[in-house]
Enzyme design. Structure first.
Site, short mmCIF file in Angstrom:
data_model
loop_
_atom_site.label_atom_id
_atom_site.label_comp_id
_atom_site.label_asym_id
_atom_site.label_seq_id
_atom_site.Cartn_x
_atom_site.Cartn_y
_atom_site.Cartn_z
N ASN A 11 -4.14 17.56 24.21
CA ASN A 11 -3.32 16.38 23.88
C ASN A 11 -3.99 15.18 24.54
OD1 ASN A 11 -1.44 14.38 23.54
ND2 ASN A 11 0.15 15.33 24.81
N LYS A 13 -3.21 12.17 24.32
CA LYS A 13 -2.27 11.07 24.60
C LYS A 13 -2.90 9.76 24.12
CE LYS A 13 -0.32 13.95 28.14
NZ LYS A 13 0.44 14.08 29.38
N HIS A 96 7.47 15.74 22.80
CA HIS A 96 6.75 15.69 24.08
C HIS A 96 7.61 14.95 25.11
CE1 HIS A 96 3.82 14.75 27.14
NE2 HIS A 96 3.10 15.74 26.66
N GLU A 98 6.97 12.76 27.16
CA GLU A 98 6.76 11.31 27.20
C GLU A 98 7.50 10.60 26.07
OE1 GLU A 98 2.51 11.63 27.43
OE2 GLU A 98 2.72 12.46 29.45
N GLU A 167 6.60 22.61 28.91
CA GLU A 167 5.93 21.67 29.80
C GLU A 167 6.94 21.13 30.82
OE1 GLU A 167 2.14 19.95 27.75
OE2 GLU A 167 3.83 18.63 27.37
N GLY A 173 0.77 15.71 34.23
CA GLY A 173 -0.04 14.63 34.78
C GLY A 173 0.09 14.44 36.28
N SER A 211 -0.63 20.04 33.88
CA SER A 211 -1.71 20.18 34.87
C SER A 211 -2.47 21.50 34.73
CB SER A 211 -1.18 19.98 36.29
OG SER A 211 -0.64 18.67 36.43
P1 13P Z 1 -1.63 17.16 31.85
O1 13P Z 1 -2.46 18.37 31.46
O2 13P Z 1 -2.47 15.92 31.98
O3 13P Z 1 -0.72 17.43 32.98
O4 13P Z 1 -0.69 16.87 30.58
C1 13P Z 1 0.04 17.90 30.06
C2 13P Z 1 0.64 17.44 28.78
O5 13P Z 1 1.53 16.62 28.79
C3 13P Z 1 0.11 17.98 27.53
O6 13P Z 1 0.92 17.65 26.46
#
Ligand code: 13P
Length: 249
Positions: A11, A13, A96, A98, A167, A173, A211
């Site tokens: 992803n 982002k 997601h 976010e 997640e 993140g 992560s």
């Molecule tokens: P990270 O791997 O950067 O923690 O992000 C995970 C994520 O949100 C994947 O959709």
């Protein structure tokens, strides 16, 4: 152990540009070799056409990061499932954390997005996960079950066609990952829940995200109910992403 192929999805982002996308994907395609798993990259909408060209002929599938709840019409800024389909999109992330956090997406909105994707022949990767506050209150199981129940409620008849990504928001993140045991415990709960609603429970893949990196991927992916990963930061570095891909077997 489940016999289906694992899925490793990157992803990106809101990262990338034409030049960086090209060098990243060229390196990933070059390093794929005989990957034992399915691979996808979820890219920002403006780059779908570029990425579709860059991965064509390879084993990498194109994914989008979001889809509209609407079919078409006066919805400025939105991208419909049929538009994604025209660009060869095979998977789309829905819900997601976010999007839930910064764009106020409710469980119902997420379920409707999954429905739009399924109707267009795109596999929704339904993201669920608890916040740090919910984790600390011991509410993890209740939260992920509620989030998934909404999707099952609206899409029960084709629930075998979805992918679920667990997640934990506190791991996204942050560099703080769920332990393999924590991930497995939540995945087992999700497995039971989808299996009860599905005629083909063996098809459903449950990904872990948060992560995940080159160092911790193998252990997470070795858990019996972890069928793949959803990778943020580490999917932007070809070497790291490839290491995760090759840890999935
Ligand atoms: P990270 O791997 O950067 O923690 O992000 C995970 C994520 O949100 C994947 O959709």
């Amino acid at each position: 152990m489940h016999s289906k192929k694992k899925l490793i999805a990157g992803n990106w982002k809101m990262n990338g540009n034409l030049t960086a996308n090209k060098s990243l994907l060229t390196a990933v395609v070059d390093g794929l070799n005989q990957a034992q798993c399915d691979v996808a990259v979820a890219v920002p909408a403006p780059y779908l056409a570029q990425v579709e060209r860059l991965v064509s002929g390879s084993a990498i599938a194109v994914a989008a990061q979001d889809v509209s709840v609407h079919e078409s019409g006066a919805y400025t800024g939105e991208v419909s499932a049929s538009m994604l389909k025209e660009f060869g999109v095979r998977y789309v992330l829905v819900g997601h954390s976010e999007r839930r956090q910064y764009h106020g997406e409710s469980d119902v909105v997420v379920s409707r997005k999954a429905q739009r994707a399924l109707a267009a022949g795109i596999t929704p990767i339904v993201c669920v996960g608890e916040t740090l506050q919910e984790f600390e209150a011991g509410d993890t199981e209740a939260v992920v079950k509620r989030q998934l129940a909404a999707v099952i409620h609206l899409n029960g008849h084709c629930i075998s066609e979805i992918v679920v990504a667990y997640e934990p928001v506190w791991a996204v993140g942050t560099g703080r990952t769920a332990s393999p045991e924590q991930a497995q415990a939540v995945h087992a709960v999700l497995r039971t829940q989808v299996a009860a609603a599905s005629e083909h429970p063996d098809r459903i893949r449950l990904l872990y995200g948060g992560s995940m990196n080159a160092a911790n991927a193998a252990q997470l992916l070795a858990q019996p109910d972890v069928d793949g990963g959803l990778i943020g930061g580490a999917s932007l570095k070809a070497a790291d992403f490839l290491q995760i891909i090759h840890a999935a077997r």
